[in-house]
Design an enzyme around this catalytic site. Structure first.
Site, PDB file in Angstrom:
ATOM      1  N   HIS A 153      -2.851  51.686   0.721  1.00 15.10           N
ATOM      2  CA  HIS A 153      -3.829  51.118  -0.290  1.00 15.10           C
ATOM      3  C   HIS A 153      -3.852  49.437   0.095  1.00 15.10           C
ATOM      4  O   HIS A 153      -5.303  48.614  -0.276  1.00 15.10           O
ATOM      5  CB  HIS A 153      -4.101  51.604  -1.213  1.00 15.10           C
ATOM      6  N   CYS A 154      -2.801  48.887  -0.101  1.00 13.80           N
ATOM      7  CA  CYS A 154      -2.594  47.399   0.065  1.00 13.80           C
ATOM      8  C   CYS A 154      -3.157  46.897   1.325  1.00 13.80           C
ATOM      9  O   CYS A 154      -4.197  45.796   0.684  1.00 13.80           O
ATOM     10  CB  CYS A 154      -1.537  47.237   0.608  1.00 13.80           C
TER      11      CYS A 154
END
Length: 376
Positions: free
Chosen positions: A359-360
């Protein structure tokens, strides 16, 4: 000047239709060990999985364009667009624009100020000027209008939206002294609502233990749909994460969202065995002056909540080794909670060694209209 909310813009949930995803080619030697060779297979799998569902916009520094093209060619990957733009690291979630959409279907990007997760107070590297300029450059190069929010420090990983007026964040992050120390909690909440078209901010107390981002929400809690969240969890009372997750659960059970709904909370266990830096990992880094350095035995903020929705799939971190059973459980649970999507396991230990996870590394561009995604 009118705010995005006053102009009718809102931040859709990540589970809503995307036009595509932005990622950044990994190259920072203080993040990616051994010239990123151990992590590159995971990047390739993520790129392939995104392109199976939607467009992929890949950013790479001018100095690495040829190397990136060679890797893509060898892997048989053709991104929708390759953008040669200077930046400091690969964390697209935190440095790319946050995309919002109006009722008429116009999409614009919000250009927050980025200060490397804390600036002079507790930031992770000293030179982040290129990262801070990236969102504006992307809006220009991709042809999106831009909302200037450079007066406000925010990373995309510190917020989640349900698309119906509710924003999730953590007190540990957004109230940290390295972000917006002159603003009160209420002023921060108002800024979020004004820019994201929201009505209510839910403030979880904590994130994941030892998360160097001051505990981003995207590592601990995420919306699966409006009114339904997943929360990183452990039943081990001796683990420092236990008290943090317990406090988050108690908070989530005590509040309602912007529509007045009580939240359904799904517990997603963290890896049973902490993921820690080894001597081999440490030997692969080259840290710049002023950059936060790692040490052997350091516990990394490994969490399965750091997954990413594409239009038809969930890209789910897997940590391997002694966490094989934990990995399989996370796959089963996410597939049970989201039966309409494919859950794609992605080896992610080398990603968390880099400092974050799937997600980062991703930032969605919302579709201009909500119903354009074709069925599987």
């Amino acid at each position: 000047m009118s705010t995005p909310k006053e102009l009718g813009f809102r931040m859709p949930g990540e589970f809503e239709p995307h036009d595509g995803t932005i990622m950044i080619f990994p190259e920072r030697p203080g993040s990616w060990t051994y010239q990123c060779k151990p992590a590159m297979p995971s990047f390739v799998q993520i790129w392939e999985s995104i392109l199976a569902d939607e467009k992929l916009y890949l950013v790479v520094s001018p100095e690495k364009c040829d190397e990136c093209r060679e890797i893509l060619q060898n892997a048989g990957i053709r991104p929708t667009r390759l953008l040669c733009i200077a930046q400091n690291d690969a964390w697209a979630r935190d440095t790319c624009p946050t995309f919002v959409r109006s009722a008429s279907g116009e999409v614009r990007g919000i250009d927050w100020q980025f200060n490397a997760w804390g600036g002079d107070f507790d930031g992770l590297y000293a030179d982040y000027a290129e990262d801070n300029a990236l969102a504006s450059a992307l809006c220009h190069d991709l042809g999106y209008g831009r909302f200037d929010a450079q007066h406000f420090v925010l990373e995309g990983g510190s917020i989640h939206a349900d698309g119906e007026g509710t924003i999730l964040t953590t007190e540990a992050c957004l109230l940290s002294k390295g972000r917006n120390p002159l603003l009160s909690r209420d002023e921060i909440a108002k800024t979020l609502c004004d820019h994201l078209g929201a009505e209510k901010v839910l403030w979880l107390p904590s994130g994941i233990y030892n998360d160097e981002t001051n505990e981003h929400v995207d590592n601990v809690c995420a919306f699966l749909k409006p009114g339904e969240v997943v929360l990183a969890w452990t039943d081990d009372e001796s683990d420092p994460q236990y008290a943090m997750s317990r406090a988050d659960l108690e908070y989530l059970e005590s509040v309602t969202d912007a529509k007045g709904r009580h939240l359904t909370v799904h517990k997603l266990p963290i890896p049973a065995h902490p993921v820690c830096i080894t001597q081999h990992d440490l030997d692969g880094y080259t840290f710049a002056e002023g950059e936060d350095e790692r040490e052997v035995g350091e516990r990394l903020a490994a969490s399965y909540v750091n997954f990413y929705f594409t239009n038809h799939s969930i890209l789910l971190p897997q940590f391997g080794g002694e966490n094989t059973e934990s990995d399989a459980l996370a796959v089963r649970l996410l597939q049970e909670w989201c039966p309409e999507r494919r859950v794609i396991p992605v080896p992610a230990r080398e990603l968390i060694v880099g400092g974050g996870n799937i997600h980062c590394l991703t930032q969605q561009i919302v579709q201009s209209h909500e119903k354009e995604v074709l069925p599987l």
